[in-house]
Design a protein around this motif. Structure first.
Motif, PDB file in Angstrom:
ATOM      1  N   TRP A   1      -0.286   4.851  -1.248  1.00 41.81           N
ATOM      2  CA  TRP A   1      -0.969   5.234  -0.007  1.00 41.81           C
ATOM      3  C   TRP A   1       0.083   5.703   1.002  1.00 41.81           C
ATOM      4  O   TRP A   1       0.399   5.024   1.958  1.00 41.81           O
ATOM      5  N   ASN A   2       0.632   6.874   0.758  1.00 38.61           N
ATOM      6  CA  ASN A   2       1.616   7.473   1.644  1.00 38.61           C
ATOM      7  C   ASN A   2       1.375   8.978   1.652  1.00 38.61           C
ATOM      8  O   ASN A   2       0.536   9.491   0.911  1.00 38.61           O
TER       9      ASN A   2
ATOM     10  N   THR B   1       0.279   7.185   6.254  1.00 41.46           N
ATOM     11  CA  THR B   1      -0.797   8.128   6.534  1.00 41.46           C
ATOM     12  C   THR B   1      -1.484   7.752   7.844  1.00 41.46           C
ATOM     13  O   THR B   1      -1.347   6.638   8.351  1.00 41.46           O
TER      14      THR B   1
ATOM     15  N   HIS C   1      -3.807   4.784   7.290  1.00 35.90           N
ATOM     16  CA  HIS C   1      -3.118   3.496   7.161  1.00 35.90           C
ATOM     17  C   HIS C   1      -2.626   3.015   8.523  1.00 35.90           C
ATOM     18  O   HIS C   1      -2.756   1.833   8.865  1.00 35.90           O
TER      19      HIS C   1
ATOM     20  N   LEU D   1       0.808  -1.226   0.000  1.00 36.88           N
ATOM     21  CA  LEU D   1       0.000   0.000   0.000  1.00 36.88           C
ATOM     22  C   LEU D   1       0.842   1.277   0.000  1.00 36.88           C
ATOM     23  O   LEU D   1       0.582   2.182  -0.810  1.00 36.88           O
TER      24      LEU D   1
END
Length: 329
Positions: free
Chosen positions: A173-174, A189, A192, A168
């Motif tokens: 997704w960062n 994040t 996450h 991810l």
């Protein structure tokens, strides 16, 4: 893109357990873009990763090269050791990339490896607990092809979910492009990190429920044996019950003490949390990988026999011993 400051700026990235700014407000998992002074916390993590890797590598080699260790419970222990081995390697690689090969892309790969390995470690613990419960609940049918198939399915689900979690951050997704979304563990994040923390809490709750059922089954079996042997008032029943309860208590106590700080911090901590709080939450989680071989592998008598034989220089390709049930491990 990651912000760049002058060579002496306090906003340079300071490693995993170091603050991103002089106020010590948040953690940064990114790689550096400028020379850094050596951080003692990073050194501790690198040394810990080395010990974790060596310790779990021994377990992986013993299980892989010993034909006797092909039972489902040893496959699950091997999965746990492999995950913890990768976690240790990830800690060492993170140190190397932070101080010697600064790269944003490589940093994301390292973070992905750490997320995958720790997720696989926790999921492997759950799989071992499920196997122990089924070995007691379905004792008469446990040694069957269905058990082997179920073990392979659990391994596929464990590593599939773990690799998915680790990909991810790499796939986008960062918070590198959106600093306001960063958690205290940059570049993850907040959403996450909250997902990872909720997953850990769910695994802990499932393991607690399963071990409660295991304790009930052990106590019931001990009571039945005591009645059959007319030792109900003696010490045999009490000793068996205490042993059956003590092992799950040690396992759950160790897991909870290592992962609960991380789970609570991931759900409640903010980006502005003090770096010391983040260290206090993440360090025990890393050290759980140091304790897992001691709890699940080195206490096993069959593995002890192979290790003693290897130390004495008299390794046998197929040591003559009886494989015990998972509840004995």
């Amino acid at each position: 893109m990651m912000e760049k400051g002058p060579p002496n700026s306090s906003e340079g990235q300071q490693g995993w357990f170091s603050a991103r700014n002089g106020s010590g407000s948040s953690l940064d998992l990114e790689s550096v873009v400028q020379p850094l002074a050596l951080n003692p916390w990073d050194v501790v993590l690198c040394i810990s990763g080395t010990i974790i890797s060596c310790e779990n590598a021994i377990v992986v080699v013993v299980i892989f090269y010993s034909p006797a260790f092909r039972a489902p419970m040893f496959l699950l222990i091997g999965s746990l050791a492999t995950a913890d081995l990768l976690a240790g390697v990830g800690l060492m690689l993170h140190f190397a990339f932070v101080y010697f090969i600064p790269s944003e892309a490589v940093s994301l790969l390292t973070v992905g490896l750490l997320v995958s390995s720790f997720t696989a470690s926790v999921c492997s613990l759950l799989a071992i607990t499920i196997d122990r419960y089924l070995s007691l609940y379905n004792a008469l049918t446990y040694c069957s092809e269905r058990t082997v198939t179920r073990t392979h399915i659990m391994l596929l689900l464990t590593w599939g979910a773990s690799i998915g979690h680790g990909l991810l951050p790499v796939l986008g997704w960062n918070c590198l492009q959106e600093p306001s979304a960063c958690s205290a563990a940059r570049p993850l994040t907040r959403s996450h990190l909250a997902l990872l923390s909720a997953s850990v809490l769910a695994v802990l709750a499932a393991m607690l429920q399963l071990y409660v059922q295991i304790c009930r089954i052990v106590c019931r079996h001990a009571h039945q044996i005591a009645v059959q042997r007319h030792f109900l008032a003696g010490s045999h029943y009490g000793a068996s019950s205490r042993k059956g309860i003590a092992t799950p208590a040690v396992i759950l106590g160790t897991l909870a003490s290592c992962w609960l700080p991380f789970a609570v911090f991931g759900l409640l901590g903010e980006r502005g949390s003090a770096a010391l709080c983040a260290r206090a939450a993440l360090l025990p989680a890393a050290y759980n990988s140091l304790l897992n071989p001691v709890i699940y592998a080195f206490r096993n008598r069959e593995i002890q026999k192979v290790l003693w034989a290897a130390c004495c220089g008299c390794v046998s390709p197929s040591p003559p011993f009886r494989s015990r049930s998972p509840s004995d491990v």
